[in-house]
Design a protein around this motif. Structure first.
Motif, PDB file in Angstrom:
ATOM      1  N   LYS A 158     -84.607  -2.319  37.377  1.00 16.78           N
ATOM      2  CA  LYS A 158     -84.556  -2.553  35.932  1.00 16.78           C
ATOM      3  C   LYS A 158     -83.578  -1.601  35.266  1.00 16.78           C
ATOM      4  O   LYS A 158     -83.442  -0.448  35.682  1.00 16.78           O
ATOM      5  CB  LYS A 158     -85.927  -2.290  35.302  1.00 16.78           C
ATOM      6  CG  LYS A 158     -86.957  -3.358  35.530  1.00 16.78           C
ATOM      7  CD  LYS A 158     -88.171  -3.067  34.650  1.00 16.78           C
ATOM      8  CE  LYS A 158     -89.252  -4.079  34.874  1.00 16.78           C
ATOM      9  NZ  LYS A 158     -90.407  -3.826  33.994  1.00 16.78           N
ATOM     10  N   GLY A 162     -82.744  -1.721  29.149  1.00 16.64           N
ATOM     11  CA  GLY A 162     -82.820  -3.192  29.156  1.00 16.64           C
ATOM     12  C   GLY A 162     -83.714  -3.764  28.081  1.00 16.64           C
ATOM     13  O   GLY A 162     -84.526  -3.079  27.483  1.00 16.64           O
ATOM     14  N   GLY A 164     -84.962  -8.036  26.315  1.00 12.20           N
ATOM     15  CA  GLY A 164     -84.736  -9.476  26.247  1.00 12.20           C
ATOM     16  C   GLY A 164     -84.784 -10.156  27.603  1.00 12.20           C
ATOM     17  O   GLY A 164     -84.205 -11.223  27.802  1.00 12.20           O
ATOM     18  N   GLY A 165     -85.492  -9.521  28.559  1.00 12.57           N
ATOM     19  CA  GLY A 165     -85.630 -10.127  29.879  1.00 12.57           C
ATOM     20  C   GLY A 165     -84.352 -10.052  30.721  1.00 12.57           C
ATOM     21  O   GLY A 165     -84.282 -10.618  31.801  1.00 12.57           O
ATOM     22  N   ARG A 166     -83.343  -9.322  30.217  1.00 13.21           N
ATOM     23  CA  ARG A 166     -82.089  -9.257  30.966  1.00 13.21           C
ATOM     24  C   ARG A 166     -81.995  -7.966  31.779  1.00 13.21           C
ATOM     25  O   ARG A 166     -82.670  -6.989  31.489  1.00 13.21           O
ATOM     26  CB  ARG A 166     -80.894  -9.345  30.006  1.00 13.21           C
ATOM     27  CG  ARG A 166     -80.804 -10.727  29.363  1.00 13.21           C
ATOM     28  CD  ARG A 166     -79.643 -10.797  28.413  1.00 13.21           C
ATOM     29  NE  ARG A 166     -79.736  -9.735  27.419  1.00 13.21           N
ATOM     30  CZ  ARG A 166     -78.716  -9.265  26.723  1.00 13.21           C
ATOM     31  NH1 ARG A 166     -77.510  -9.741  26.916  1.00 13.21           N
ATOM     32  NH2 ARG A 166     -78.882  -8.320  25.823  1.00 13.21           N
ATOM     33  N   TYR A 202     -92.773  -4.481  42.468  1.00 12.76           N
ATOM     34  CA  TYR A 202     -92.883  -5.833  41.921  1.00 12.76           C
ATOM     35  C   TYR A 202     -94.322  -6.288  42.065  1.00 12.76           C
ATOM     36  O   TYR A 202     -94.913  -6.206  43.136  1.00 12.76           O
ATOM     37  CB  TYR A 202     -91.943  -6.784  42.666  1.00 12.76           C
ATOM     38  CG  TYR A 202     -91.987  -8.190  42.110  1.00 12.76           C
ATOM     39  CD1 TYR A 202     -91.411  -8.468  40.876  1.00 12.76           C
ATOM     40  CD2 TYR A 202     -92.609  -9.223  42.798  1.00 12.76           C
ATOM     41  CE1 TYR A 202     -91.460  -9.743  40.336  1.00 12.76           C
ATOM     42  CE2 TYR A 202     -92.660 -10.505  42.261  1.00 12.76           C
ATOM     43  CZ  TYR A 202     -92.074 -10.755  41.037  1.00 12.76           C
ATOM     44  OH  TYR A 202     -92.125 -12.018  40.505  1.00 12.76           O
ATOM     45  N   GLN A 232     -93.455 -17.950  30.259  1.00 12.42           N
ATOM     46  CA  GLN A 232     -92.111 -17.438  29.996  1.00 12.42           C
ATOM     47  C   GLN A 232     -91.075 -18.262  30.740  1.00 12.42           C
ATOM     48  O   GLN A 232     -91.331 -18.730  31.836  1.00 12.42           O
ATOM     49  CB  GLN A 232     -91.980 -15.994  30.498  1.00 12.42           C
ATOM     50  CG  GLN A 232     -93.027 -15.044  29.951  1.00 12.42           C
ATOM     51  CD  GLN A 232     -92.867 -13.633  30.506  1.00 12.42           C
ATOM     52  OE1 GLN A 232     -92.116 -13.409  31.465  1.00 12.42           O
ATOM     53  NE2 GLN A 232     -93.561 -12.687  29.908  1.00 12.42           N
ATOM     54  N   GLU A 275     -96.855  -3.397  25.949  1.00  7.44           N
ATOM     55  CA  GLU A 275     -96.864  -4.513  26.903  1.00  7.44           C
ATOM     56  C   GLU A 275     -97.377  -4.049  28.267  1.00  7.44           C
ATOM     57  O   GLU A 275     -96.947  -3.013  28.780  1.00  7.44           O
ATOM     58  CB  GLU A 275     -95.452  -5.080  27.070  1.00  7.44           C
ATOM     59  CG  GLU A 275     -94.905  -5.679  25.788  1.00  7.44           C
ATOM     60  CD  GLU A 275     -93.591  -6.437  25.993  1.00  7.44           C
ATOM     61  OE1 GLU A 275     -93.322  -7.350  25.200  1.00  7.44           O
ATOM     62  OE2 GLU A 275     -92.828  -6.115  26.936  1.00  7.44           O
ATOM     63  N   GLU A 288     -93.782  -1.551  28.768  1.00  7.45           N
ATOM     64  CA  GLU A 288     -92.941  -0.941  27.747  1.00  7.45           C
ATOM     65  C   GLU A 288     -93.610  -1.071  26.391  1.00  7.45           C
ATOM     66  O   GLU A 288     -94.611  -1.758  26.250  1.00  7.45           O
ATOM     67  CB  GLU A 288     -91.558  -1.610  27.708  1.00  7.45           C
ATOM     68  CG  GLU A 288     -91.599  -3.060  27.302  1.00  7.45           C
ATOM     69  CD  GLU A 288     -90.215  -3.608  26.969  1.00  7.45           C
ATOM     70  OE1 GLU A 288     -89.280  -2.818  26.761  1.00  7.45           O
ATOM     71  OE2 GLU A 288     -90.098  -4.836  26.886  1.00  7.45           O
ATOM     72  N   ILE A 437     -96.982 -15.204  35.198  1.00  4.76           N
ATOM     73  CA  ILE A 437     -95.609 -15.232  34.676  1.00  4.76           C
ATOM     74  C   ILE A 437     -94.709 -16.224  35.419  1.00  4.76           C
ATOM     75  O   ILE A 437     -93.617 -16.513  34.955  1.00  4.76           O
ATOM     76  CB  ILE A 437     -94.963 -13.817  34.646  1.00  4.76           C
ATOM     77  CG1 ILE A 437     -94.899 -13.221  36.058  1.00  4.76           C
ATOM     78  CG2 ILE A 437     -95.717 -12.889  33.708  1.00  4.76           C
ATOM     79  CD1 ILE A 437     -94.026 -11.985  36.124  1.00  4.76           C
TER      80      ILE A 437
HETATM   81  P1  ADP Z   1     -87.545  -6.742  28.809  1.00  5.86           P
HETATM   82  O1  ADP Z   1     -87.579  -5.445  28.060  1.00  5.86           O
HETATM   83  O2  ADP Z   1     -86.177  -7.141  29.209  1.00  5.86           O
HETATM   84  O3  ADP Z   1     -88.313  -7.840  28.128  1.00  5.86           O
HETATM   85  P2  ADP Z   1     -89.809  -6.113  30.530  1.00  5.86           P
HETATM   86  O4  ADP Z   1     -89.868  -4.858  31.301  1.00  5.86           O
HETATM   87  O5  ADP Z   1     -90.628  -6.223  29.284  1.00  5.86           O
HETATM   88  O6  ADP Z   1     -88.283  -6.446  30.192  1.00  5.86           O
HETATM   89  O7  ADP Z   1     -90.190  -7.334  31.490  1.00  5.86           O
HETATM   90  C1  ADP Z   1     -90.023  -8.685  31.085  1.00  5.86           C
HETATM   91  C2  ADP Z   1     -90.781  -9.615  32.012  1.00  5.86           C
HETATM   92  O8  ADP Z   1     -90.351  -9.456  33.368  1.00  5.86           O
HETATM   93  C3  ADP Z   1     -92.269  -9.363  32.043  1.00  5.86           C
HETATM   94  O9  ADP Z   1     -92.950 -10.036  31.012  1.00  5.86           O
HETATM   95  C4  ADP Z   1     -92.631  -9.922  33.423  1.00  5.86           C
HETATM   96  O10 ADP Z   1     -92.667 -11.338  33.333  1.00  5.86           O
HETATM   97  C5  ADP Z   1     -91.435  -9.554  34.280  1.00  5.86           C
HETATM   98  N1  ADP Z   1     -91.614  -8.263  34.972  1.00  5.86           N
HETATM   99  C6  ADP Z   1     -91.214  -7.050  34.547  1.00  5.86           C
HETATM  100  N2  ADP Z   1     -91.546  -6.068  35.410  1.00  5.86           N
HETATM  101  C7  ADP Z   1     -92.191  -6.649  36.438  1.00  5.86           C
HETATM  102  C8  ADP Z   1     -92.798  -6.168  37.667  1.00  5.86           C
HETATM  103  N3  ADP Z   1     -92.800  -4.891  38.008  1.00  5.86           N
HETATM  104  N4  ADP Z   1     -93.383  -7.093  38.479  1.00  5.86           N
HETATM  105  C9  ADP Z   1     -93.380  -8.411  38.160  1.00  5.86           C
HETATM  106  N5  ADP Z   1     -92.824  -8.909  37.029  1.00  5.86           N
HETATM  107  C10 ADP Z   1     -92.234  -8.064  36.175  1.00  5.86           C
END
Ligand code: ADP
Length: 444
Positions: A158, A162, A164-166, A202, A232, A275, A288, A437
């Motif tokens: 990550k 970061g 927005g899911g990017r 993960y 999502q 979250e 986060e 998810i």
């Molecule tokens: P952003 O800030 O880009 O939204 P997040 O850290 O909030 O990123 O994660 C966005 C989404 O990605 C989460 O809602 C979940 O669906 C997936 N995700 C994030 N971290 C993990 C993880 N460790 N294991 C599985 N899915 C994850």
């Protein structure tokens, strides 16, 4: 209380903020780009100022333009909404230095929570559980591999900055770690101007469940329960609900306490969201904190009867919270669908002119939108054009109501994701509350 606030945003959230301000007898000033001259937020505000060309970086993200607008109209406070400058610590700091109230937390707290590495460290300090992780940013492939082996595959890479899911990379094997690491760094640098990345375990098929907080300037913090946001597409939410079918009162209390503990320890002030990922055994892990109002805030409003935007404004003006934890009561079930102007299968945006519009109504239906018949959706911004929110006594009643309302909604001239949202409402697993998810992957 403030006399005049400037709204540094557009679309449905700008309209939402204007409504809250009106009811508090506060005058509102809208800002708009050249592409948004005919937008509803411009028409509904008491005054409006053009802040630049269509491109976001020249208008809604242009800090100097917005600060000039604040000075010209003599606004006492700025509401940033969500997206754009809502999580810009730089913008909040400039507001602080100019003597204008940023309706949000301090720039110090925004910096701390805006970086996923420092945010996780703050969570660990107050014993809020986190997934196994690298505990620092990673300098090279070798250290990334060492950490990943220790944590165990699969892992997720990550971007520290970061959003927005990017900027996330799922890595299943040792062999693919190197290339994913370099790609993640490059993408993080391009998207966020910061190439720092870290590794986290993960979690297989978790739910995304978040806790809504309110925190005032006097040290009071309450939580307003959870929102289930597991539906999502490409890590972006499209259906949210409250309460979560997976959360019982005991888990709600534990997650709520964890979120309140974190907010108190960092000196958080404003509405905010913590979250979490929740695994199949009901273990929850901090992901986060979002230091702003969220798109999905209405589902919490529907089950608590509170107005979160008014609360934000009251908090920023120095008033104490209007409720204590024991006053917070939940009633019924609420679901929100995000209606996007996009192809329901490919998710390719579909901007254009709305030739016909019929908005659903009846008991328990709320539509937050800024569109109207004849309005042209510009291609420059997010495809979200409306939020359809329902409130009913039970989850099943809410799903029925949502299905009826989606079927009633008519938007012609652009493509929307309503067909996909209807499929979700009629899906057996969704109806049974069996969601995680990865739920939407079966629709593509
Ligand atoms: P952003 O800030 O880009 O939204 P997040 O850290 O909030 O990123 O994660 C966005 C989404 O990605 C989460 O809602 C979940 O669906 C997936 N995700 C994030 N971290 C993990 C993880 N460790 N294991 C599985 N899915 C994850």
């Amino acid at each position: 209380m403030f006399n005049k606030i400037l709204i540094a945003n557009r679309g449905e959230i700008a309209v939402r903020i204007i409504r809250a301000a009106r009811e508090l007898d506060i005058r509102t000033v809208a800002v708009y780009s050249e592409a948004d001259r005919n937008s509803m937020h411009v028409r509904l505000a008491d005054a409006a100022i053009c802040i630049g060309p269509a491109k976001s970086s020249d208008s809604y993200l242009n800090i100097s333009s917005i600060i000039s607008a604040v000075e010209v109209v003599d606004a006492e406070a700025v509401h940033p909404g969500y997206g754009f400058l809502a999580e810009s610590a730089e913008f909040a700091e400039i507001c602080e230095n100019c003597g204008v109230k940023f309706i949000g937390p301090s720039s110090r707290v925004m910096r701390l929570m805006g970086n996923k590495i420092t945010a996780k460290k703050e969570a660990e300090k107050v014993r809020v559980p986190v997934l196994a992780w690298s505990r620092t940013g990673l300098e090279d492939e070798k250290s990334a591999l060492e950490v990943a082996k220790k944590i165990g595959f699969p892992v997720i890479i990550k971007a520290a900055s970061g959003g927005g899911g990017r900027g996330m990379k799922l890595v299943h094997t040792q062999a693919s770690l190197g290339s994913a690491f370099h790609l993640a760094r490059r993408e993080a640098h391009t998207a966020f101007g910061d190439d720092q990345v870290f590794i986290e375990k993960y979690c297989e098929k978790p739910r995304h469940i978040e806790i809504q907080l309110l925190a005032d300037q006097h040290g009071n913090v309450v939580h307003l329960g959870e929102r289930e946001c597991s539906i999502q597409r490409r890590h972006q939410k499209i259906v949210e609900e409250a309460p979560s079918p997976a959360v019982n009162p005991r888990l709600r209390e534990r997650m709520g306490d964890a979120a309140v503990r974190l907010a108190k320890s960092i000196g958080y002030v404003n509405a905010g969201t913590v979250e979490f990922l929740v695994d199949r055994d009901g273990n929850f892990y901090f992901m986060e904190m979002n230091t702003r109002i969220q798109v999905e805030h209405p589902v919490t409003e529907m089950i608590t009867g509170m107005d979160l935007v008014k609360e934000q404004i009251r908090i920023a003006s120095g008033e104490p919270l209007s409720v204590r934890q024991r006053d917070v009561k939940f009633s019924g079930h609420s679901i929100e669908c995000r209606i996007n102007a996009e192809d329901p299968r490919t998710f390719v945006p579909s901007p254009g002119r709305i030739t016909f519009l019929y908005i659903p109504g009846g008991p328990g239906i709320r539509v937050d939108t800024a569109i109207y018949p004849g309005y042209t959706i510009p291609s420059h911004y997010d495809p979200l054009i409306a939020k359809l929110i329902v409130h009913a006594p039970t989850r099943l009643d809410a799903i029925k109501k949502m299905t009826r309302a989606l079927e009633e909604f008519r938007i012609e001239g652009v493509r929307t994701n309503i067909p996909l949202l209807l499929e979700i409402m009629k899906d057996h697993d969704f109806i049974a509350g069996n969601i995680d998810i990865d739920f939407l992957s079966k629709f593509s």
